[in-house]
Design a protein around this motif. Structure first.
Motif, PDB file in Angstrom:
ATOM      1  N   MET A   1       0.847  -1.198   0.000  1.00  0.00           N
ATOM      2  CA  MET A   1       0.000   0.000   0.000  1.00  0.00           C
ATOM      3  C   MET A   1       0.883   1.248   0.000  1.00  0.00           C
ATOM      4  O   MET A   1       1.871   1.323   0.713  1.00  0.00           O
ATOM      5  N   GLU A   2       0.520   2.244  -0.819  1.00  0.00           N
ATOM      6  CA  GLU A   2       1.329   3.442  -0.924  1.00  0.00           C
ATOM      7  C   GLU A   2       1.394   4.186   0.397  1.00  0.00           C
ATOM      8  O   GLU A   2       0.463   4.189   1.177  1.00  0.00           O
ATOM      9  N   ASN A   3       2.536   4.845   0.624  1.00  0.00           N
ATOM     10  CA  ASN A   3       2.661   5.756   1.746  1.00  0.00           C
ATOM     11  C   ASN A   3       2.495   7.168   1.221  1.00  0.00           C
ATOM     12  O   ASN A   3       3.384   7.702   0.561  1.00  0.00           O
ATOM     13  N   PRO A   4       1.334   7.829   1.458  1.00  0.00           N
ATOM     14  CA  PRO A   4       1.076   9.124   0.850  1.00  0.00           C
ATOM     15  C   PRO A   4       1.688  10.284   1.614  1.00  0.00           C
ATOM     16  O   PRO A   4       1.506  11.421   1.241  1.00  0.00           O
ATOM     17  N   ARG A   5       2.410  10.038   2.713  1.00  0.00           N
ATOM     18  CA  ARG A   5       2.811  11.131   3.578  1.00  0.00           C
ATOM     19  C   ARG A   5       4.320  11.251   3.714  1.00  0.00           C
ATOM     20  O   ARG A   5       4.841  11.574   4.752  1.00  0.00           O
ATOM     21  N   GLN A   6       5.012  10.947   2.678  1.00  0.00           N
ATOM     22  CA  GLN A   6       6.440  11.189   2.652  1.00  0.00           C
ATOM     23  C   GLN A   6       6.690  12.641   2.252  1.00  0.00           C
ATOM     24  O   GLN A   6       5.832  13.311   1.692  1.00  0.00           O
ATOM     25  N   GLU A   7       7.887  13.139   2.570  1.00  0.00           N
ATOM     26  CA  GLU A   7       8.312  14.465   2.125  1.00  0.00           C
ATOM     27  C   GLU A   7       7.329  15.550   2.544  1.00  0.00           C
ATOM     28  O   GLU A   7       6.757  16.262   1.741  1.00  0.00           O
ATOM     29  N   SER A   8       7.086  15.661   3.846  1.00  0.00           N
ATOM     30  CA  SER A   8       6.234  16.722   4.389  1.00  0.00           C
ATOM     31  C   SER A   8       4.850  16.747   3.768  1.00  0.00           C
ATOM     32  O   SER A   8       4.297  17.803   3.474  1.00  0.00           O
ATOM     33  N   GLY A   9       4.277  15.593   3.562  1.00  0.00           N
ATOM     34  CA  GLY A   9       2.910  15.526   3.083  1.00  0.00           C
ATOM     35  C   GLY A   9       2.757  15.447   1.585  1.00  0.00           C
ATOM     36  O   GLY A   9       1.643  15.576   1.079  1.00  0.00           O
ATOM     37  N   ALA A  10       3.831  15.235   0.840  1.00  0.00           N
ATOM     38  CA  ALA A  10       3.712  15.099  -0.606  1.00  0.00           C
ATOM     39  C   ALA A  10       2.911  13.844  -0.950  1.00  0.00           C
ATOM     40  O   ALA A  10       3.100  12.795  -0.357  1.00  0.00           O
ATOM     41  N   VAL A  11       2.025  13.967  -1.909  1.00  0.00           N
ATOM     42  CA  VAL A  11       1.225  12.847  -2.390  1.00  0.00           C
ATOM     43  C   VAL A  11       1.669  12.532  -3.812  1.00  0.00           C
ATOM     44  O   VAL A  11       1.676  13.415  -4.678  1.00  0.00           O
ATOM     45  N   GLN A  12       2.064  11.303  -4.060  1.00  0.00           N
ATOM     46  CA  GLN A  12       2.465  10.911  -5.406  1.00  0.00           C
ATOM     47  C   GLN A  12       1.238  10.843  -6.309  1.00  0.00           C
ATOM     48  O   GLN A  12       0.217  10.272  -5.932  1.00  0.00           O
ATOM     49  N   THR A  13       1.357  11.404  -7.499  1.00  0.00           N
ATOM     50  CA  THR A  13       0.236  11.397  -8.443  1.00  0.00           C
ATOM     51  C   THR A  13       0.044  10.039  -9.101  1.00  0.00           C
ATOM     52  O   THR A  13      -1.035   9.718  -9.574  1.00  0.00           O
ATOM     53  N   ASP A 141       7.369  19.516   8.008  1.00  0.00           N
ATOM     54  CA  ASP A 141       6.848  18.766   9.137  1.00  0.00           C
ATOM     55  C   ASP A 141       7.944  18.732  10.186  1.00  0.00           C
ATOM     56  O   ASP A 141       8.903  19.512  10.119  1.00  0.00           O
ATOM     57  N   GLN A 142       7.863  17.862  11.156  1.00  0.00           N
ATOM     58  CA  GLN A 142       8.858  17.828  12.226  1.00  0.00           C
ATOM     59  C   GLN A 142      10.222  17.363  11.733  1.00  0.00           C
ATOM     60  O   GLN A 142      11.245  17.659  12.351  1.00  0.00           O
ATOM     61  N   ALA A 143      10.260  16.662  10.608  1.00  0.00           N
ATOM     62  CA  ALA A 143      11.515  16.061  10.152  1.00  0.00           C
ATOM     63  C   ALA A 143      12.171  16.786   8.987  1.00  0.00           C
ATOM     64  O   ALA A 143      13.385  16.669   8.790  1.00  0.00           O
ATOM     65  N   SER A 144      11.409  17.515   8.188  1.00  0.00           N
ATOM     66  CA  SER A 144      11.977  18.078   6.965  1.00  0.00           C
ATOM     67  C   SER A 144      11.247  19.345   6.568  1.00  0.00           C
ATOM     68  O   SER A 144      10.134  19.629   7.040  1.00  0.00           O
ATOM     69  N   SER A 145      11.877  20.101   5.671  1.00  0.00           N
ATOM     70  CA  SER A 145      11.297  21.339   5.184  1.00  0.00           C
ATOM     71  C   SER A 145      11.754  21.557   3.743  1.00  0.00           C
ATOM     72  O   SER A 145      12.918  21.292   3.405  1.00  0.00           O
ATOM     73  N   PHE A 146      10.836  22.045   2.905  1.00  0.00           N
ATOM     74  CA  PHE A 146      11.140  22.254   1.492  1.00  0.00           C
ATOM     75  C   PHE A 146      10.672  23.631   1.057  1.00  0.00           C
ATOM     76  O   PHE A 146       9.611  24.109   1.485  1.00  0.00           O
ATOM     77  N   LEU A 147      11.471  24.261   0.211  1.00  0.00           N
ATOM     78  CA  LEU A 147      11.138  25.566  -0.337  1.00  0.00           C
ATOM     79  C   LEU A 147      10.946  25.414  -1.834  1.00  0.00           C
ATOM     80  O   LEU A 147      11.876  25.053  -2.561  1.00  0.00           O
ATOM     81  N   LEU A 148       9.736  25.704  -2.299  1.00  0.00           N
ATOM     82  CA  LEU A 148       9.357  25.474  -3.689  1.00  0.00           C
ATOM     83  C   LEU A 148       8.971  26.803  -4.329  1.00  0.00           C
ATOM     84  O   LEU A 148       8.101  27.510  -3.818  1.00  0.00           O
TER      85      LEU A 148
END
Length: 205
Positions: A1-13, A141-148
């Motif tokens: 089953m996919e994990n949809p909550r990697q990378e601060s909540g990113a959802v793979q399309t 999130d608590q573990a990572s941060s991204f600037l887009l």
């Protein structure tokens, strides 16, 4: 089953074996100092996933899939005509395969939505933070941060009845449910996305 909550909540399309890394951000990034912004802490549910992925698929891939479907229908008709005009076995097989490919073309995106939504509902409660600026979006999130940055990493933005969507390439979307925002915050984000993305911002509410 996919994990949809990697990378601060990113959802793979879609289900990818590999996707590019996102640019990290530090908590005290000088690029962001003093900039006007809207910040929200949020989570999302399986219903948010369903709405968000359906909106993304409609905006980003349905046109392509319709073209592929049209081509495959033409191929199916050609093989079917060849099969009915003779006793050859191969055209009949290829006609059936053409229909099977059409079915898979539309089936797998729907299955991805179903599985990802189910995985989200099975792992509730994760909290993320999104800060929307005039020229970029920070997600953490608590573990990572991204600037887009708009247009650079962010290739499309969408708005549905209940969500803002930040699309990064063809592989990821970030969902911001409107229920975590005041009406004036929603209006401000809408204005920022419209100004920054132009015709790459789609509103479907």
């Amino acid at each position: 089953m996919e994990n949809p909550r990697q990378e601060s909540g990113a959802v793979q399309t879609e289900q990818y074996d590999f996707i590019p890394d996102l640019p990290p951000a530090s908590p005290d990034d000088p690029e962001l100092a003093g900039k006007d912004c809207v910040e929200a802490e949020y989570s999302f549910t399986g219903d948010d996933i369903r709405e968000g992925l359906k909106a993304f698929q409609k905006a980003a891939i349905y046109k392509k899939y319709m073209i592929y479907t049209g081509i495959l229908i033409v191929v199916f008709v050609i093989y079917l005509i060849n099969f009915t005009q003779g006793e050859q076995f191969l055209p009949g097989v290829l006609a059936v395969l053409s229909l099977a490919v059409i079915g898979m073309l539309w089936y797998f995106p729907r299955q991805h939505i179903k599985r990802t939504a189910e995985a989200t509902d099975a792992n509730p409660g994760m909290i993320f933070r999104m800060t929307v600026y005039e020229d970029c979006v920070r997600i953490s999130d608590q573990a990572s941060s991204f600037l887009l940055h708009y247009v650079k990493e962010i290739t499309r933005t969408l708005e549905t009845e209940n969500l803002f969507l930040i699309c990064v390439g063809k592989e990821r979307i970030f969902l911001l449910p409107k229920r975590y925002l005041e009406p004036e915050q929603q209006e401000k984000i809408r204005g920022m996305l419209t100004a920054a993305m132009g015709d790459k911002h789609t509103k479907s509410i």
